[in-house]
Design a protein around this motif. Structure first.
Motif, PDB file in Angstrom:
ATOM      1  N   SER A 148       0.833  -1.202   0.000  1.00  0.00           N
ATOM      2  CA  SER A 148       0.000   0.000   0.000  1.00  0.00           C
ATOM      3  C   SER A 148       0.864   1.247   0.000  1.00  0.00           C
ATOM      4  CB  SER A 148      -0.916   0.013   1.220  1.00  0.00           C
ATOM      5  OG  SER A 148      -1.685  -1.154   1.242  1.00  0.00           O
ATOM      6  N   PHE A 160       2.017   2.081  -3.428  1.00  0.00           N
ATOM      7  CA  PHE A 160       1.039   2.828  -4.240  1.00  0.00           C
ATOM      8  C   PHE A 160       0.969   4.292  -3.808  1.00  0.00           C
ATOM      9  CE2 PHE A 160      -0.245  -1.265  -5.780  1.00  0.00           C
ATOM     10  CZ  PHE A 160      -0.664  -0.985  -7.085  1.00  0.00           C
ATOM     11  N   GLU A 174      -5.835  -5.017  -6.603  1.00  0.00           N
ATOM     12  CA  GLU A 174      -5.848  -3.934  -5.618  1.00  0.00           C
ATOM     13  C   GLU A 174      -7.239  -3.344  -5.440  1.00  0.00           C
ATOM     14  OE1 GLU A 174      -2.935  -3.160  -3.734  1.00  0.00           O
ATOM     15  OE2 GLU A 174      -2.838  -5.117  -4.685  1.00  0.00           O
ATOM     16  N   SER A 201      -9.661  -0.296  -7.936  1.00  0.00           N
ATOM     17  CA  SER A 201      -8.770  -0.664  -9.030  1.00  0.00           C
ATOM     18  C   SER A 201      -8.636   0.419 -10.094  1.00  0.00           C
ATOM     19  CB  SER A 201      -9.224  -1.974  -9.648  1.00  0.00           C
ATOM     20  OG  SER A 201     -10.565  -1.863 -10.069  1.00  0.00           O
ATOM     21  N   SER A 208      -5.712   2.397  -8.883  1.00  0.00           N
ATOM     22  CA  SER A 208      -4.410   1.714  -8.926  1.00  0.00           C
ATOM     23  C   SER A 208      -3.947   1.483 -10.366  1.00  0.00           C
ATOM     24  CB  SER A 208      -4.436   0.414  -8.134  1.00  0.00           C
ATOM     25  OG  SER A 208      -5.659  -0.234  -8.255  1.00  0.00           O
ATOM     26  N   ASP A 240      -9.845   1.882  -0.867  1.00  0.00           N
ATOM     27  CA  ASP A 240      -8.423   1.619  -0.664  1.00  0.00           C
ATOM     28  C   ASP A 240      -7.941   2.111   0.691  1.00  0.00           C
ATOM     29  OD1 ASP A 240      -8.403   4.301  -1.049  1.00  0.00           O
ATOM     30  OD2 ASP A 240      -6.735   4.316  -2.482  1.00  0.00           O
TER      31      ASP A 240
END
Lengths: 616, 555
Positions: free
Chosen positions: B234, B237, B259, B262, B265, B517
């Protein structure tokens, strides 16, 4: 268990029939309407512990609906947390259940060995002509051929099973064509009366003494005729004392396997694992056998008392009486007897105020010969397909529900009453050195007076036939079938064979369950062998390949011989039958496969059925 | 809490324990082999408790299922703890000898009465009490969990709240009593053990704090180690978002589809300067990559190596097939890449690499290839050649006096999921896996399965009825982040307000368009398990597409 249910829904009556037996569902997970119980559920061991309810639940549904519909099956699966495929496997194991829609009234007409000797073929021919082939439905009624219904003393026999709100089960004896056609037309037959053995009232009978004299529905009358004296005596002897008397009596099991009863009891009593269970095997289905039925109908309390003594001796708190599904009168008599015994404190938590805790649950079979096998009966009670188990472990170590279990046949158990009352030594003095005590024989076929006869071991076949009035006048004796379909044929030259375990064994025959069927020269022996072969093919549970395949191959070879189309020579076919028989004997785990060829092979060798290439 | 990351018990212990709890785990479907060990215990008579919002296949095997509301695990654990304390079922000797901070912990759970527990979790107070008493009274008990515990923003606290229960009752460090996170792959445990995590060197030796270990590794590798912990997934990202991470080398992962959130990501991956993907299959991530290294399947095509399973058992792997085409073993590719980047490591065999590990990781020291082959596998820690391996961990807590540090109780505070339910998004969507599929389907969709029915939105019959939708009907599913279309499937194991989807078919229906997320600051795990959604019947304009087999992700 994660159960993947079908989409099928039960009808309201189907649901009611199941709930009437199991009680209302306690949560939406097992069939109640979905309410706000989506945050918890109980199951697991408690759900799986209900598995043994499957067979009686199927009975409850079938009795009301006449068949097991997908919706009904699905509902049972949900109620008992059993995968539907599993429920289907059990439902289809038993001949009395249908998983296809069927007429609510089904007349099962016996076409087995003995009824065939008594003319059932012509009854069936009439039905076929007037109604249509088996399974034809006319106004809610249909007929089906049936293996032996255990009414050989009153052949030919039939059984009406009528489902619905007020289900009816009636046996028909000494049936005639008019009577059967009237039933197909909707008539309800009279309640059957229990058979009175021809020897009734004779002095000195150890096992049949009360039948025909004492009212089988009255506990008081049972006691007036000496009932419960044996249990009182058992308490005086103590549990170990009872076992000692049974050991001294040298009593051997009467169900066919002839294992010493005392040793079985002793082994169970010594098992530290608790609880111990007791199973009374009343799944009498050997063609030609009806002795247990006569006892259960005529003297049901004696079976209850004998089971209580057995439980006392072996430390069993729970008894199961597994009754074959085709004995409605015996069922009624037993239900009444258990209820009365309970009401008088002769079953329950403190029997005779001696601190003995024992109760009996009646379990009803649903048409499966194999469930008479001592481990198959466990599987059936537990709610599985009635498939025998490998031994060891033996039932005395791991039997019903995996616990030490004593399992005895009805006749074996009632022998315990005279043993306890008069002592093992006195019992052992009856009969021969190695076959002690009295024995019941089921005489049927071409005799003047079919019925069960109590004689000491060692009595010859000739004497049993004489007791039964001799060969029917005008008939000429062709053969005797000893021991039923799993037994063997002997010839009229063998009539002086003493009926003991040792003598029959030495002569290559078998005593089995005490069947003595006289077969006259009017009977088509070839057809009779086909009936026996078809019986084993149908009743093989399918677990062991030699039996599953062998019973089919055996029937096919016989059919080729009988239609005079042998593959190769007749000798080739006979060699094949012998080889199949050997494979089944050697490689089947239970007695069914091991004996599925004995009658046929004995007919070939002793009666010379195919001698010279055609049925004699 | 205990100093090493691994299940504490052996499979054999699971079979011989007296009580099994599966918490946030549908092992029946997702760990079917492990579940066979559980079933052995069940068939021996051990009761099984399953804690899961859904009444799953595992829950159907359970003696008792506790269907808590999504994300209320800490509330449930703390309620159980308070009940154990108040019922006098705590193991006082164990607590005083082997643990610390009990008084503070006891005070922290005092407010979690059974009634409060029922209010927050939805589970009837009586059922919570039943579990508390059963766990407290059991002679042996094993508590297992999976992603239902860890895919939450409170992941670490969730785990700590379960560990607290084991400390209260002494159900850890003994044969048949333990704490077991179930691993999702044959070698997830081994990956962590070998240092393929950002904060540990091989053998769970801390990159940052364990100066002795650092010195040993630096000496062996003749190089300087970076002085701080690396990024977890994480954080990577987040670093991409900040523009700090510009090049990514992905081995055996499919972040383009796995992920949460999405859409976001994917955009981050597309924005990288350079992406390398190494995989046995052309995944969607490989499609996006600048360079793809085809690798051999390590379990059947690679020449040797080891894997470590959930009971910490290291097992030898053997080659059965030659890899196809130009595919090469992972370690060959890495060494070759290093060589071309100017670091010639040679091409050590896997056994040579393993020998180096043994020299640097004390807990693997006793595990030679020869011993691994002879024994069929050894469980770490196995510090010397004559050590038999360790069936269970933390036995030291039962020594008198305790060897090493005491195990501390942790104060855990319940907080509801980030993605709140409201009138606009009234349904709680939780995600998970099914028996015959695996994660994004990279491995499992190559095989046909008679059970596989494609992605669906699973609803309870009541919700389907109130929405007026039929099984098979394609509906809109929308969250605060996006919207997809999926066919409806009915599942009686769900209750009103609870829906379920998987992430097995991202090419057809990209469920992670919906998920949030938000991640646990301590572990970096995203909250896949709790999304607020709205389900809508499609308008008449959508009708034409309704005949399509499995619905289609909206772009």
């Amino acid at each position: 268990v994660d159960v993947h249910l079908l989409d099928a829904e039960p009808t309201a009556p189907e649901r009611d029939a199941v709930d009437a037996f199991l009680g209302p569902p306690l949560s939406s997970w097992v069939g109640a309407d979905r309410v706000d119980d989506g945050h918890s559920a109980h199951g697991g061991h408690s759900a799986r512990a209900q598995r043994h309810q499957l067979l009686p639940t199927l009975h409850a549904l079938h009795e009301h609906a006449g068949w097991i519909s997908p919706g009904g099956l699905n509902y049972i699966a949900r109620r008992l947390t059993i995968p539907p495929a599993d429920v289907y496997g059990v439902a289809t194991f038993y001949a009395l259940f249908s998983v296809k829609p069927r007429a609510p009234r089904v007349l099962h007409v016996c076409d087995d060995v003995v009824c065939r000797c008594a003319g059932s073929e012509s009854l069936i021919a009439t039905l076929r002509k007037q109604i249509g082939p088996s399974g034809t439905e006319v106004d809610g009624s249909t007929w089906l051929p049936s293996p032996c219904l255990g009414q050989c003393d009153r052949a030919p026999a039939a059984l009406l099973i009528q489902s619905g709100e007020a289900p009816v089960e009636r046996e028909l004896t000494i049936a005639n064509a008019e009577g059967l056609l009237a039933i197909m037309d909707g008539a309800t037959p009279q309640l059957a009366r229990s058979a009175v053995p021809p020897q009734a009232g004779q002095p000195g009978l150890q096992l049949l003494g009360r039948i025909g004299l004492a009212d089988p529905e009255s506990l008081d009358d049972y006691r007036a005729h000496g009932g419960y004296a044996a249990l009182r005596r058992a308490f005086d002897l103590g549990a170990e004392g009872v076992i000692r008397e049974v050991l001294d009596s040298k009593l051997m099991g009467r169900g066919g396997a002839a294992f010493p009863t005392g040793r079985k009891w002793e082994a169970v009593a010594r098992q530290p694992r608790r609880p111990h269970h007791l199973v009374c095997n009343a799944d009498e289905s050997e063609p030609g056998t009806f002795k247990d039925r006569v006892i259960l109908e005529g003297d049901p309390f004696s079976v209850i008392e004998a089971m209580t003594i057995t439980a006392y001796a072996t430390g069993s708190e729970r008894g199961y009486l597994y009754l074959r599904g085709e004995y409605p009168l015996a069922q009624r008599r037993l239900e009444n007897a258990v209820e009365q015994a309970r009401a008088r404190g002769l079953l329950g938590d403190d029997i005779f105020r001696r601190g003995l805790r024992f109760d009996i649950e009646l379990r009803k079979g649903a048409g499966a010969y194999i469930c008479g096998e001592e481990t198959a009966v466990f599987a059936s009670i537990e709610g599985y397909r009635g498939e025998p188990r490998n031994k060891p472990p033996f039932p005395v170590e791991r039997g019903l529900f995996g616990q030490p279990t004593v399992v005895n046949n009805v006749e074996t158990l009632i022998n315990v009453l005279p043993i306890v009352l008069e002592g093992g030594a006195a019992f052992a003095a009856i009969g021969t050195e190695r076959s002690t005590g009295p024995k019941l024989f089921c005489a049927s076929g071409a005799v003047e007076q079919p019925g069960i006869y109590e004689v000491p071991f060692g009595t010859t076949v000739r004497e049993v036939l004489q007791l039964a009035g001799g060969v029917r006048s005008g008939a000429s004796l062709r053969a005797i079938l000893l021991g039923g379909a799993a037994g063997s044929f002997i010839t009229p030259e063998d009539l002086d064979l003493p009926l003991t375990f040792e003598d029959t064994r030495a002569s290559g025959a078998t005593l089995g369950s005490g069947v003595v069927v006289a077969i006259d020269d009017q009977v088509d022996l070839g057809r009779l062998l086909m009936v026996i072969a078809a019986f084993f093919r149908d009743e093989s549970c399918g677990q062991c390949v030699p039996c599953r395949v062998g019973t089919v191959r055996q029937e096919e070879a016989l059919a080729r011989l009988l239609t005079d189309r042998p593959r190769g020579t007749v000798q080739d076919e006979l060699a094949l039958i012998a080889e199949i028989g050997e494979a089944m004997r050697d490689a089947s785990i239970c007695g069914l496969g091991q004996t599925a060829s004995t009658a046929i092979e004995s007919a070939i060798h002793r009666l010379g059925v195919f001698h010279g290439g055609a049925p004699a | 809490v205990f100093g090493a990351g691994g299940g504490t018990s052996s499979y054999r212990e699971v079979e011989e324990t007296d009580l099994v709890i599966l918490w946030g785990s549908n092992a029946r479907e997702t760990h079917p082999i492990f579940f066979h060990h559980v079933l052995k215990a069940v068939h021996r008579g051990a009761p099984l408790y399953v804690i899961d919002p859904r009444r799953t296949g595992s829950a159907q095997w359970a003696d008792t299922w506790l269907g808590l509301d999504v994300g209320s695990d800490i509330a449930l654990a703390n309620t159980i703890a308070r009940e154990i304390i108040h019922a006098g079922l705590v193991n006082e000797a164990f607590i005083s000898r082997a643990t610390s901070a009990f008084a503070e912990y006891r005070a922290s759970v005092e407010g979690w009465t059974l009634e409060e527990g029922e209010r927050v979790t939805g589970v009837p107070a009586q059922t919570i009490r039943e579990l508390a008493h059963a766990y407290g009274r059991a002679e042996r008990a094993i508590l297992c969990w999976t992603l239902g515990i860890t895919e939450h923003v409170t992941a670490v606290d969730n785990v700590l709240s379960l560990i607290n229960l084991a400390l209260l009752t002494g159900h850890v460090g003994r044969y048949g009593s333990g704490l077991n996170p179930l691993r999702g792959q044959n070698n997830v445990q081994g990956g962590g053990d070998m240092g393929a995590i950002p904060n540990k060197l091989p053998g769970f030796q801390d990159v940052q704090d364990d100066h002795d270990a650092r010195a040993r590794f630096e000496a062996a590798w003749k190089t300087k180690l970076p002085p701080r912990r690396g990024w977890h997934l994480s954080q990577m990202f987040e670093a991409m978002e900040r523009g700090e991470l510009r090049t990514l080398y992905v081995l055996g992962e499919n972040p383009a589809q796995s992920e949460a959130d999405s859409k976001k990501s994917l955009a981050l991956l597309e924005g990288l300067d350079f992406l390398i993907a190494q995989d046995i299959i052309m995944t969607k991530t490989c499609d996006m990559a600048d360079v793809v290294f085809p690798s051999s399947a390590s379990w059947c095509e690679a020449d040797g190596g080891t894997v470590t399973n959930s009971e910490r058992r290291v097992q030898r792997m053997r080659k059965a097939l030659d890899p196809p085409g130009l595919a090469r073993d992972d370690h060959w590719i890495i060494c070759e890449l290093a060589r071309r980047l100017g670091h010639n490591w040679g091409h050590p065999t896997l056994e040579q690499a393993w020998e180096e590990l043994r020299s640097l990781s004390p807990m693997h020291r006793g595990m030679s290839y020869k011993r691994l082959e002879e024994t069929g596998g050894l469980q770490w820690p196995c510090p010397s050649d004559d050590h038999p391996g360790s069936p269970f961990l933390h036995g030291r807590l039962w020594e008198e006096p305790v060897q090493g540090p005491r195990a501390p109780f942790s104060i855990t505070t319940w907080a509801p999921p980030i993605d709140e339910l409201n009138e606009e998004f009234p349904i709680r969507l939780t995600t998970g896996r099914r028996l015959d599929s695996y994660n994004t389907g990279v491995q499992s969709n190559l095989y046909s399965s008679p059970l596989r029915r494609g992605e669906t939105l699973d609803l309870c019959p009541e919700d389907a009825a109130s929405l007026g939708v039929e099984p098979g009907e394609i509906v809109h599913v929308s969250s605060r982040r996006g919207s997809i279309q999926a066919p409806v499937r009915l599942d009686e194991g769900l209750r009103p307000g609870l829906a379920f989807m998987t992430m097995h078919f991202p090419d057809d229906i990209d469920v992670n368009v919906l998920t949030i997320d938000a991640t646990d600051p301590k572990s970096g795990t995203a909250e896949f398990k709790a999304t607020a959604v709205r389900v809508e019947k499609r308008g008449s304009g959508d009708r034409e597409a309704a005949g399509m087999a499995s619905g289609e992700a909206s772009r």
